[in-house]
Design a protein around this motif. Structure first.
Motif, PDB file in Angstrom:
ATOM      1  N   SER A  41      49.674  35.246  42.354  1.00 12.79           N
ATOM      2  CA  SER A  41      48.790  35.416  43.502  1.00 12.79           C
ATOM      3  C   SER A  41      47.332  35.195  43.125  1.00 12.79           C
ATOM      4  CB  SER A  41      48.978  36.805  44.103  1.00 12.79           C
ATOM      5  OG  SER A  41      48.069  37.030  45.153  1.00 12.79           O
ATOM      6  N   ASN A  80      44.986  32.173  44.673  1.00  4.67           N
ATOM      7  CA  ASN A  80      43.769  32.544  45.398  1.00  4.67           C
ATOM      8  C   ASN A  80      42.496  32.170  44.657  1.00  4.67           C
ATOM      9  OD1 ASN A  80      44.309  34.289  48.002  1.00  4.67           O
ATOM     10  ND2 ASN A  80      45.882  34.866  46.507  1.00  4.67           N
ATOM     11  N   SER A  81      42.618  31.502  43.518  1.00  2.56           N
ATOM     12  CA  SER A  81      41.426  31.051  42.805  1.00  2.56           C
ATOM     13  C   SER A  81      40.715  29.983  43.634  1.00  2.56           C
ATOM     14  CB  SER A  81      41.798  30.487  41.436  1.00  2.56           C
ATOM     15  OG  SER A  81      42.599  29.326  41.580  1.00  2.56           O
ATOM     16  N   SER A 101      42.739  27.292  46.024  1.00  5.35           N
ATOM     17  CA  SER A 101      42.584  27.527  47.464  1.00  5.35           C
ATOM     18  C   SER A 101      41.980  26.316  48.157  1.00  5.35           C
ATOM     19  CB  SER A 101      41.689  28.749  47.699  1.00  5.35           C
ATOM     20  OG  SER A 101      42.294  29.918  47.209  1.00  5.35           O
ATOM     21  N   GLU A 126      50.837  27.661  54.887  1.00  4.18           N
ATOM     22  CA  GLU A 126      51.370  28.952  54.443  1.00  4.18           C
ATOM     23  C   GLU A 126      52.851  28.848  54.121  1.00  4.18           C
ATOM     24  OE1 GLU A 126      48.676  32.277  56.721  1.00  4.18           O
ATOM     25  OE2 GLU A 126      50.213  31.257  57.890  1.00  4.18           O
ATOM     26  N   PRO A 174      42.621  39.194  44.749  1.00  4.51           N
ATOM     27  CA  PRO A 174      41.783  38.682  45.842  1.00  4.51           C
ATOM     28  C   PRO A 174      42.463  38.796  47.196  1.00  4.51           C
ATOM     29  CG  PRO A 174      41.820  37.158  43.976  1.00  4.51           C
ATOM     30  CD  PRO A 174      42.880  38.187  43.726  1.00  4.51           C
ATOM     31  N   SER A 175      43.826  38.675  47.208  1.00  2.00           N
ATOM     32  CA  SER A 175      44.548  38.706  48.482  1.00  2.00           C
ATOM     33  C   SER A 175      44.723  40.118  49.024  1.00  2.00           C
ATOM     34  CB  SER A 175      45.924  38.051  48.311  1.00  2.00           C
ATOM     35  OG  SER A 175      46.672  38.739  47.316  1.00  2.00           O
ATOM     36  N   TYR A 231      51.022  39.448  48.355  1.00  2.00           N
ATOM     37  CA  TYR A 231      50.526  38.306  49.131  1.00  2.00           C
ATOM     38  C   TYR A 231      49.874  38.722  50.447  1.00  2.00           C
ATOM     39  CZ  TYR A 231      53.173  35.748  45.689  1.00  2.00           C
ATOM     40  OH  TYR A 231      53.646  35.251  44.495  1.00  2.00           O
TER      41      TYR A 231
END
Length: 297
Positions: A31, A35-36, A40, A61, A7-8, A93
């Motif tokens: 990652s 990003n799920s 998130s 971050e 996803p990233s 990332y």
């Protein structure tokens, strides 16, 4: 496993075709997890105090980068300088990693409100885990640990048990889900049980879920204080706390009469009231096959 795109970074995909990977190849899966949608959303709801002007990295971050480094097994902050040049991290990332000075400034400028926000983040994570586990029983392990420090850190102290300078925090975990429920940082010269009652009271007032019908707390001999036991009893919490043999008064019990069989684990029990207790309590005796004896209230 079918091939999945990150996803990233849609230029990177993961599959199980057996091709060689780098030593940090597991970052691809990490990652995907970070990003799920659920994860998130958890981190996007963290509200740090941030008075910086035009920062390159948001505090969240920087927090995530620190978590990534710990999960990867990097314990030294200096590794951040290496990661800034690591192609694999930048691909996975989809960003440059922050430098070591940036990470250090982030840590040194955390406020008490930021710490409270991190505690709240942990509570939200634990609540999600509890919902999915559906456990009706909560087994809380109360303990202290030791963190060695270097240089002139704030509020450090010499610990005579570990013979070193550092911190001696309180930690409470759940044995069934293996989750950290609450942490309190203390000076290294703080006795194990100091502040434990307030620590437990704080968790009981904010961290309990309605699904937990039975709650048990386990603690070592450093927590065998009457105020903690009274607090637990007042909240209908079951407990097992170890007693030091020296805490037992011969006026109340003759230890020579307790059953012991060489080479076998035997148990016994008696009612006992220490001078500082408001009432008698049940004490269990464990005699192990090696001749050791433990007393648990």
């Amino acid at each position: 496993m079918t091939q999945k795109v990150l996803p990233s970074n849609h230029l990177v995909a993961v599959s199980d075709n057996g091709a060689p990977i780098t030593s940090d190849g597991g970052n691809v899966l990490l990652s995907m997890f970070l990003n799920s949608p659920v994860v998130s959303r958890l981190f996007n709801n963290v509200e740090f105090n941030d008075n910086r002007k035009n920062p390159r990295y948001a505090k969240v971050e920087l927090l995530l980068q620190m978590l990534i480094q710990v999960i990867e097994g990097y314990r030294n902050d200096n590794v951040a300088d290496y990661l800034t040049q690591d192609i694999e991290h930048r691909l996975v990332y989809a960003q440059n990693m922050a430098s070591q000075p940036t990470i250090s400034r982030f840590l040194s400028h955390l406020t008490n409100e930021d710490i409270d926000e991190l505690q709240e983040l942990n509570r939200r994570i634990v609540s999600l885990i509890d919902e999915r586990s559906a456990n009706t029983e909560l087994v809380l392990d109360l303990d202290s640990t030791y963190f060695e420090t270097f240089g002139h850190q704030e509020k450090i102290g010499f610990n005579y048990h570990y013979l070193n300078v550092g911190y001696h925090p309180l930690i409470m975990t759940d044995a069934l889900t293996v989750t950290v429920r609450q942490v309190s940082l203390r000076s290294g010269n703080t006795y194990t049980g100091n502040g434990a009652t307030e620590f437990v009271q704080g968790y009981l007032s904010t961290g309990l879920s309605a699904q937990h019908q039975t709650i048990i707390l386990r603690g070592d001999s450093g927590f065998a204080t009457p105020d903690l036991m009274e607090t637990l009893e007042g909240n209908n919490i079951f407990y097992t706390i170890r007693l030091k043999r020296m805490a037992l008064d011969g006026r109340y019990v003759n230890l020579d009469n307790l059953l012991t069989i060489e080479g076998q684990l035997t148990t016994d029990e008696f009612e006992y009231q220490a001078a500082s207790w408001d009432k008698a309590r049940r004490v269990i005796v464990l005699n192990d096959e090696h001749g050791g004896t433990q007393f648990i209230v």
